[in-house]
Scaffold this motif. Structure first.
Motif, PDB file in Angstrom:
ATOM      1  N   PRO A 133      -7.818   5.268  12.050  1.00 49.06           N
ATOM      2  CA  PRO A 133      -8.565   6.427  11.572  1.00 49.06           C
ATOM      3  C   PRO A 133      -8.198   6.750  10.131  1.00 49.06           C
ATOM      4  CG  PRO A 133      -6.835   7.072  13.102  1.00 49.06           C
ATOM      5  CD  PRO A 133      -6.932   5.582  13.149  1.00 49.06           C
ATOM      6  N   ARG A 134      -9.172   7.174   9.416  1.00 45.98           N
ATOM      7  CA  ARG A 134      -8.945   7.447   8.000  1.00 45.98           C
ATOM      8  C   ARG A 134      -9.601   8.740   7.582  1.00 45.98           C
ATOM      9  NH1 ARG A 134     -10.486   2.282   4.322  1.00 45.98           N
ATOM     10  NH2 ARG A 134      -9.071   0.792   5.241  1.00 45.98           N
ATOM     11  N   PHE A 135      -9.094   9.318   6.564  1.00 49.30           N
ATOM     12  CA  PHE A 135      -9.888  10.290   5.853  1.00 49.30           C
ATOM     13  C   PHE A 135      -9.402  10.363   4.424  1.00 49.30           C
ATOM     14  CE2 PHE A 135      -7.337  14.044   5.002  1.00 49.30           C
ATOM     15  CZ  PHE A 135      -6.268  13.889   5.862  1.00 49.30           C
ATOM     16  N   CYS A 136     -10.256  10.845   3.570  1.00 50.41           N
ATOM     17  CA  CYS A 136      -9.858  10.991   2.187  1.00 50.41           C
ATOM     18  C   CYS A 136     -10.351  12.328   1.664  1.00 50.41           C
ATOM     19  CB  CYS A 136     -10.401   9.846   1.332  1.00 50.41           C
ATOM     20  SG  CYS A 136     -12.174   9.887   1.092  1.00 50.41           S
ATOM     21  N   PHE A 137      -9.749  12.746   0.597  1.00 54.59           N
ATOM     22  CA  PHE A 137     -10.170  14.000  -0.014  1.00 54.59           C
ATOM     23  C   PHE A 137      -9.778  13.940  -1.469  1.00 54.59           C
ATOM     24  CE2 PHE A 137      -5.900  14.395   1.457  1.00 54.59           C
ATOM     25  CZ  PHE A 137      -5.231  15.031   0.422  1.00 54.59           C
ATOM     26  N   LYS A 138     -10.314  14.825  -2.235  1.00 53.90           N
ATOM     27  CA  LYS A 138      -9.900  14.832  -3.635  1.00 53.90           C
ATOM     28  C   LYS A 138      -9.378  16.196  -4.034  1.00 53.90           C
ATOM     29  CE  LYS A 138     -14.316  15.609  -5.979  1.00 53.90           C
ATOM     30  NZ  LYS A 138     -15.296  15.010  -6.909  1.00 53.90           N
ATOM     31  N   THR A 139      -8.424  16.181  -4.901  1.00 58.23           N
ATOM     32  CA  THR A 139      -7.806  17.420  -5.359  1.00 58.23           C
ATOM     33  C   THR A 139      -7.679  17.368  -6.865  1.00 58.23           C
ATOM     34  OG1 THR A 139      -5.624  16.447  -5.128  1.00 58.23           O
ATOM     35  CG2 THR A 139      -6.428  17.723  -3.282  1.00 58.23           C
ATOM     36  N   VAL A 143      -0.118  15.690 -10.723  1.00 60.91           N
ATOM     37  CA  VAL A 143       0.673  14.628 -10.102  1.00 60.91           C
ATOM     38  C   VAL A 143      -0.235  13.785  -9.207  1.00 60.91           C
ATOM     39  CG1 VAL A 143       2.856  15.868 -10.170  1.00 60.91           C
ATOM     40  CG2 VAL A 143       1.358  16.153  -8.217  1.00 60.91           C
ATOM     41  N   ASP A 144       0.042  12.493  -9.186  1.00 58.44           N
ATOM     42  CA  ASP A 144      -0.787  11.583  -8.402  1.00 58.44           C
ATOM     43  C   ASP A 144      -0.501  11.699  -6.908  1.00 58.44           C
ATOM     44  OD1 ASP A 144      -1.873  10.731 -10.727  1.00 58.44           O
ATOM     45  OD2 ASP A 144      -0.845   8.803 -10.795  1.00 58.44           O
ATOM     46  N   VAL A 145       0.773  11.692  -6.592  1.00 59.11           N
ATOM     47  CA  VAL A 145       1.169  11.652  -5.189  1.00 59.11           C
ATOM     48  C   VAL A 145       1.523  13.051  -4.716  1.00 59.11           C
ATOM     49  CG1 VAL A 145       2.700  10.612  -3.502  1.00 59.11           C
ATOM     50  CG2 VAL A 145       2.051   9.333  -5.545  1.00 59.11           C
ATOM     51  N   LEU A 146       0.662  13.612  -3.907  1.00 55.79           N
ATOM     52  CA  LEU A 146       0.886  14.963  -3.414  1.00 55.79           C
ATOM     53  C   LEU A 146       1.987  14.961  -2.369  1.00 55.79           C
ATOM     54  CD1 LEU A 146      -2.838  16.025  -2.942  1.00 55.79           C
ATOM     55  CD2 LEU A 146      -1.500  15.807  -5.020  1.00 55.79           C
ATOM     56  N   ASP A 147       2.785  15.999  -2.396  1.00 62.90           N
ATOM     57  CA  ASP A 147       3.875  16.119  -1.428  1.00 62.90           C
ATOM     58  C   ASP A 147       3.295  16.568  -0.089  1.00 62.90           C
ATOM     59  OD1 ASP A 147       6.099  16.504   0.030  1.00 62.90           O
ATOM     60  OD2 ASP A 147       6.943  18.087  -1.223  1.00 62.90           O
ATOM     61  N   ARG A 182      -3.530   5.664   0.105  1.00 64.47           N
ATOM     62  CA  ARG A 182      -3.746   5.172  -1.254  1.00 64.47           C
ATOM     63  C   ARG A 182      -4.205   6.315  -2.131  1.00 64.47           C
ATOM     64  NH1 ARG A 182      -8.266   1.838   1.497  1.00 64.47           N
ATOM     65  NH2 ARG A 182     -10.160   2.760   0.653  1.00 64.47           N
ATOM     66  N   VAL A 183      -3.828   6.183  -3.369  1.00 67.22           N
ATOM     67  CA  VAL A 183      -4.018   7.266  -4.318  1.00 67.22           C
ATOM     68  C   VAL A 183      -4.642   6.725  -5.586  1.00 67.22           C
ATOM     69  CG1 VAL A 183      -2.843   9.004  -5.707  1.00 67.22           C
ATOM     70  CG2 VAL A 183      -2.004   8.495  -3.410  1.00 67.22           C
ATOM     71  N   GLU A 184      -5.669   7.401  -6.053  1.00 70.89           N
ATOM     72  CA  GLU A 184      -6.280   6.979  -7.310  1.00 70.89           C
ATOM     73  C   GLU A 184      -6.885   8.183  -8.018  1.00 70.89           C
ATOM     74  OE1 GLU A 184      -9.951   4.609  -6.594  1.00 70.89           O
ATOM     75  OE2 GLU A 184      -9.582   5.208  -4.541  1.00 70.89           O
ATOM     76  N   ARG A 185      -7.126   8.002  -9.284  1.00 64.33           N
ATOM     77  CA  ARG A 185      -7.803   9.053 -10.047  1.00 64.33           C
ATOM     78  C   ARG A 185      -9.269   8.699 -10.204  1.00 64.33           C
ATOM     79  NH1 ARG A 185      -5.194  13.259 -11.899  1.00 64.33           N
ATOM     80  NH2 ARG A 185      -2.930  13.173 -11.699  1.00 64.33           N
ATOM     81  N   LEU A 186     -10.066   9.731 -10.203  1.00 67.63           N
ATOM     82  CA  LEU A 186     -11.498   9.543 -10.347  1.00 67.63           C
ATOM     83  C   LEU A 186     -11.834   9.136 -11.776  1.00 67.63           C
ATOM     84  CD1 LEU A 186     -13.535   9.886  -8.115  1.00 67.63           C
ATOM     85  CD2 LEU A 186     -14.010  12.184  -8.946  1.00 67.63           C
ATOM     86  N   ALA A 187     -12.644   8.091 -11.908  1.00 68.26           N
ATOM     87  CA  ALA A 187     -12.999   7.618 -13.240  1.00 68.26           C
ATOM     88  C   ALA A 187     -13.768   8.686 -14.021  1.00 68.26           C
ATOM     89  CB  ALA A 187     -13.846   6.349 -13.132  1.00 68.26           C
ATOM     90  N   GLU A 188     -14.685   9.344 -13.327  1.00 69.10           N
ATOM     91  CA  GLU A 188     -15.529  10.338 -13.998  1.00 69.10           C
ATOM     92  C   GLU A 188     -14.737  11.567 -14.407  1.00 69.10           C
ATOM     93  OE1 GLU A 188     -17.114   9.842 -10.221  1.00 69.10           O
ATOM     94  OE2 GLU A 188     -16.462   8.025 -11.211  1.00 69.10           O
ATOM     95  N   ASP A 189     -13.708  11.855 -13.651  1.00 64.54           N
ATOM     96  CA  ASP A 189     -12.910  13.041 -13.943  1.00 64.54           C
ATOM     97  C   ASP A 189     -11.450  12.793 -13.584  1.00 64.54           C
ATOM     98  OD1 ASP A 189     -11.812  15.466 -14.361  1.00 64.54           O
ATOM     99  OD2 ASP A 189     -13.107  16.567 -12.977  1.00 64.54           O
TER     100      ASP A 189
END
Length: 223
Positions: A133-139, A143-147, A182-189
DNA sequence: CGGTTTTGACCGGCGC
DNA sequence: GCGCCGGTCAAAACCG
């Protein structure tokens, strides 16, 4: 093939059928909708709020369209002052788009997020059946890696096509716990961080061994 | 010295 | 098939 790996397969199939998660996040992050669909995410809880620390609020999510019998909806901001609901969406009546970041992004890129062909959807579902199971969200976060209360070890980094920022891959450090994120930054923002979790923890978070009754209580619901 | 990060190699899925 | 691409491996570097 060992019986151990067989049981792992069984477990992953089980996990695919129910997807609950308690996800802790700090109050200074600003979770935002992913934009695949306008359907709001349901928040559920049967957790004991008194067991939560003020600086580490917890959110409990269910990605099924039907609620588990003992779950009830909860007004999160009111219940946990200072915390915000992670806004996640479903793409079809019984399928959650946030379950897979790449699908989510593909839909967005094509500008046709609701118009995924039935054939493609079939493929996606077939593929997902085998997955954790997976889910993703954006914040919005510096910092890249949220605690999130868990300990992670980085095992890879990749530059993905058409993005400026590399994607980082982490695994939970706990023995036998196969949860990845996995953690990444949005290209658009680039102010936006996208975090994707995969799998469920077989243990409670390790805020360095102040293992309380509360966390043991919550254990069943953790990823 | 043990755990973590870095980073290029490797591999498998998918589209053409 | 073949090449591209994302995900993982693993050896070396790093670090407390």
């Amino acid at each position: 093939m060992s019986s151990a790996s067989e049981s792992m397969i069984n477990q992953s199939l089980l996990e695919d059928q129910e997807m609950f998660g308690i996800f802790p996040f700090h109050t200074n992050f600003t979770p935002l909708p992913l934009g695949c669909n306008n359907q709001p995410f349901k928040t559920l809880a049967n957790i004991n709020p008194s067991s939560l620390t003020p600086d580490l609020p917890l959110s409990l999510f269910d990605h099924h369209h039907s609620l588990a019998p003992k779950q009830k909806e909860l007004d999160f901001p009111a219940h946990f002052p200072g915390s915000q609901i992670l806004s996640l969406q479903k793409s079809t009546p019984n399928y959650w788009a946030f379950g897979d970041l790449s699908d989510c992004m593909n839909m967005k890129r094509s500008g046709d997020h609701l118009g995924v062909s039935p054939m493609k959807m079939k493929k996606i579902k077939a593929r997902r059946k085998m997955r954790e199971p997976r889910f993703c969200f954006k914040t919005m976060s510096d910092v890249d890696v949220l605690d999130d209360g868990y300990k992670w070890r980085k095992y890879g980094q990749k530059v993905v096509k058409d993005t400026l920022h590399p994607r980082s891959y982490y695994r939970c450090t706990q023995d036998n716990c196969r949860v990845k994120k996995r953690v990444e930054r949005l290209a658009e923002d680039p102010r936006m961080v996208i975090t994707t979790y995969e799998g469920r923890h077989i243990h409670s978070p390790s805020h360095d061994d102040e293992d309380s009754q509360a966390s043991a209580q919550l254990n069943n619901f953790f990823w």
